[in-house]
Design an enzyme around this catalytic site. Structure first.
Site, short mmCIF file in Angstrom:
data_model
loop_
_atom_site.label_atom_id
_atom_site.label_comp_id
_atom_site.label_asym_id
_atom_site.label_seq_id
_atom_site.Cartn_x
_atom_site.Cartn_y
_atom_site.Cartn_z
N ASP A 226 0.85 -1.20 0.00
CA ASP A 226 0.00 0.00 0.00
C ASP A 226 0.89 1.25 0.00
O ASP A 226 1.59 1.51 0.98
CB ASP A 226 -0.90 -0.04 1.25
CG ASP A 226 -2.09 0.90 1.16
OD1 ASP A 226 -2.03 1.85 0.36
OD2 ASP A 226 -3.06 0.70 1.92
N HIS A 317 -10.23 -0.67 -7.60
CA HIS A 317 -9.86 0.48 -6.76
C HIS A 317 -8.84 1.40 -7.43
O HIS A 317 -9.01 2.62 -7.47
CB HIS A 317 -9.32 -0.02 -5.41
CG HIS A 317 -8.86 1.05 -4.48
ND1 HIS A 317 -9.73 1.95 -3.90
CD2 HIS A 317 -7.62 1.39 -4.04
CE1 HIS A 317 -9.04 2.79 -3.13
NE2 HIS A 317 -7.76 2.47 -3.20
C1 HEM Z 1 -8.85 0.90 3.76
C2 HEM Z 1 -8.97 1.61 2.64
C3 HEM Z 1 -8.03 1.48 1.49
C4 HEM Z 1 -7.20 0.48 1.14
C5 HEM Z 1 -6.99 -0.84 1.85
C6 HEM Z 1 -6.50 0.89 -0.06
C7 HEM Z 1 -5.59 0.11 -0.72
C8 HEM Z 1 -4.92 0.51 -1.86
C9 HEM Z 1 -3.99 -0.31 -2.59
C10 HEM Z 1 -3.60 -1.73 -2.23
C11 HEM Z 1 -3.55 0.40 -3.64
C12 HEM Z 1 -2.56 -0.06 -4.74
C13 HEM Z 1 -1.13 0.19 -4.33
C14 HEM Z 1 -0.81 1.65 -4.16
O1 HEM Z 1 -0.68 2.38 -5.14
O2 HEM Z 1 -0.72 2.07 -3.02
C15 HEM Z 1 -4.17 1.70 -3.57
C16 HEM Z 1 -3.95 2.74 -4.43
C17 HEM Z 1 -4.47 3.99 -4.29
N1 HEM Z 1 -5.43 4.39 -3.39
FE1 HEM Z 1 -6.25 3.23 -1.96
N2 HEM Z 1 -6.93 2.14 -0.39
C18 HEM Z 1 -7.86 2.55 0.53
C19 HEM Z 1 -8.54 3.74 0.55
C20 HEM Z 1 -8.28 4.80 -0.29
C21 HEM Z 1 -8.90 6.10 -0.23
C22 HEM Z 1 -9.97 6.51 0.77
C23 HEM Z 1 -8.33 6.86 -1.19
C24 HEM Z 1 -8.58 8.31 -1.56
C25 HEM Z 1 -9.68 8.96 -1.40
C26 HEM Z 1 -7.35 6.06 -1.88
C27 HEM Z 1 -6.55 6.49 -2.89
C28 HEM Z 1 -5.64 5.72 -3.56
C29 HEM Z 1 -4.78 6.22 -4.60
C30 HEM Z 1 -4.68 7.67 -5.08
C31 HEM Z 1 -4.05 5.14 -5.07
C32 HEM Z 1 -2.97 5.16 -6.17
C33 HEM Z 1 -3.57 4.91 -7.48
C34 HEM Z 1 -2.49 4.97 -8.56
O3 HEM Z 1 -1.87 3.94 -8.82
O4 HEM Z 1 -2.31 6.05 -9.11
N3 HEM Z 1 -7.35 4.81 -1.31
N4 HEM Z 1 -5.02 1.72 -2.48
#
Ligand code: HEM
Length: 408
Positions: A226, A317
């Site tokens: 993450d 996501h």
């Molecule tokens: C418990 C809640 C969440 C989990 C477990 C989660 C998990 C992840 C994972 C595994 C990734 C892919 C790896 C990475 O790029 O970090 C990701 C990407 C991302 N997440 Fe989340 N996320 C959560 C909530 C959120 C929320 C609330 C937001 C924003 C409002 C968000 C924004 C993003 C963004 C901007 C990316 C990068 C996308 C890219 O590759 O450009 N996430 N998240």
């Protein structure tokens, strides 16, 4: 014991000469010192020991934001100013807490405290302050509080609990070691107590420092890497995070959105591995896109399978969360939380989602607005707490955080 003293002292002196600062936000290793009340060295460790690393408090930006990798432990504290507080109280509070933070981050107790052992090994301790709407109001600067911080829009699926939401003043305290962290929190709160009360405390953790090679993206409690898509440290991060276009007092500052997101770990654990990977479009083991490549490659949203169907769902996501304009970029510097099982044995755990950005109105808000409707991840997550803060710029020695807004 006394026979060992001279050699420890000599060693401290020798190591002390080697310590050198290498720039803002960069950890500095310091050596054992003669801080004990009777001149006894408090610590006698090689300067390479992780505990001796310290981050400078003073600088253009506050510490604890571009301090990367994020430390292993964090405590987020939401404080409320006492009802009759005014500008002079807020100034006094910030002057005192800034002084405490500078000392604690440097491995020293705050003024008036006589327990040098506990803060002696700060392990990259940082203290970061955020101002909520109530602080602006108390200081007579209500009009300077950005609308997005005064009130984040409500999002569908929000299950917000007031006990994890709001706050006049945020303290984000991080360290690789929970012992100096605990000490810092108790001293900061003690010094704040006459002016502010504690509204909520949220503790978070990341993988232990050294458990994987430096620079490895941490795993969350779903087991996912993450943080892969975060802006790269340096120019990219600076552009996403620091205010460069705004009121003079906020230049070099930032905004923090903190969401407590509960994760349903039981249903996640029982879900098939392929489905888990498709929900995010990244593999669990390496964090690489399910469409191929290595961790830092982008997901290929146009790839189709042999029957012509898209490999990646439009509501995965990462597909929804990826920034669609540069203004949507943010630094996710989150922590897992685990408050133990509830009485019926269900994990009370999730993520303290902490996103820093120059403007939450153009970053967090539009990105989050895309997620609640269709993000596959909604099957397992619910937002149960929410708070937003203005993060003032850093301060120079002799100044306090927020001085540019509050005056000296
Ligand atoms: C418990 C809640 C969440 C989990 C477990 C989660 C998990 C992840 C994972 C595994 C990734 C892919 C790896 C990475 O790029 O970090 C990701 C990407 C991302 N997440 Fe989340 N996320 C959560 C909530 C959120 C929320 C609330 C937001 C924003 C409002 C968000 C924004 C993003 C963004 C901007 C990316 C990068 C996308 C890219 O590759 O450009 N996430 N998240």
């Amino acid at each position: 014991m006394s026979a060992r003293r001279p050699s420890l002292r000599r060693r401290a002196l020798l190591l002390g000469g080697a310590a050198a600062a290498v720039g803002s936000g960069t950890a500095v290793a310091f050596a054992a010192r003669d801080d004990g009340a009777d001149g006894t060295p408090v610590t006698a460790l090689p300067a390479s020991a992780a505990g001796t690393e310290s981050i400078p408090f003073h600088g253009t930006h506050q510490p604890g934001i571009d301090t990367l990798p994020a430390q292993a432990h964090a405590v987020f504290l939401g404080l409320d100013l006492r009802p009759d507080s005014g500008l002079a109280d807020v100034r006094r509070l910030m002057r005192l807490l800034s002084d405490d933070a500078a000392r604690l981050m440097g491995g020293r107790p705050p003024l008036g405290a006589e327990d040098p052992e506990l803060p002696a090994l700060p392990s990259r301790l940082t203290v970061t302050f955020g101002f909520g709407p109530g602080l602006f109001d108390a200081a007579g600067r209500a009009a300077d509080c950005p609308a997005v911080v005064r009130e984040l829009p409500a999002f569908p699926n929000d299950r917000l609990d007031p006990r994890w939401s709001g706050g006049d003043l945020l303290l984000q305290v991080c360290s690789d070691d929970p012992v100096p962290l605990s000490y810092a929190v108790r001293r900061l709160v003690r010094d704040a107590r006459s002016i502010a009360s504690v509204r909520w405390t949220q503790r978070g953790f990341n993988p232990a420092r050294g458990s994987e090679p430096a620079g490895t993206t941490p795993r969350n409690l779903f087991g996912q890497r993450d943080g892969t898509g975060n802006p790269a440290p340096g120019a990219e991060l600076a552009e996403a995070v620091w205010v460069r276009d705004g009121p003079e007092w906020l230049m070099g500052g930032s905004m923090l959105v903190l969401r407590r997101i509960r994760m349903d770990l039981e249903t996640w654990d029982d879900f098939g591995r392929d489905g888990k990977e498709m929900a995010v479009a990244r593999r669990l083991d390496t964090g690489a896109p399910v469409t191929g490549g290595t961790e830092f490659d982008e997901v290929d949203t146009r790839m189709v399978d042999e029957r012509g169907f898209p490999v990646v769902a439009a509501n995965a996501h990462v597909v929804l969360a990826t920034d669609r304009t540069p203004a949507e970029r943010m630094l996710r510097r989150g922590y897992s939380y685990d408050d133990g099982p509830t009485a019926d044995g269900v994990p009370d755990a999730g993520q303290l989602f902490a996103a820093y950005q120059a403007d939450a109105a153009t970053a967090f808000v539009p990105v989050q607005a895309r997620l609640p409707e269709s993000d596959v991840m909604n099957l397992w997550i619910s937002h149960v707490g929410s708070a937003a803060f203005v993060v003032p710029p850093g301060c120079a020695e002799g100044e306090f955080v927020g001085q540019s807004l509050l005056g000296a």
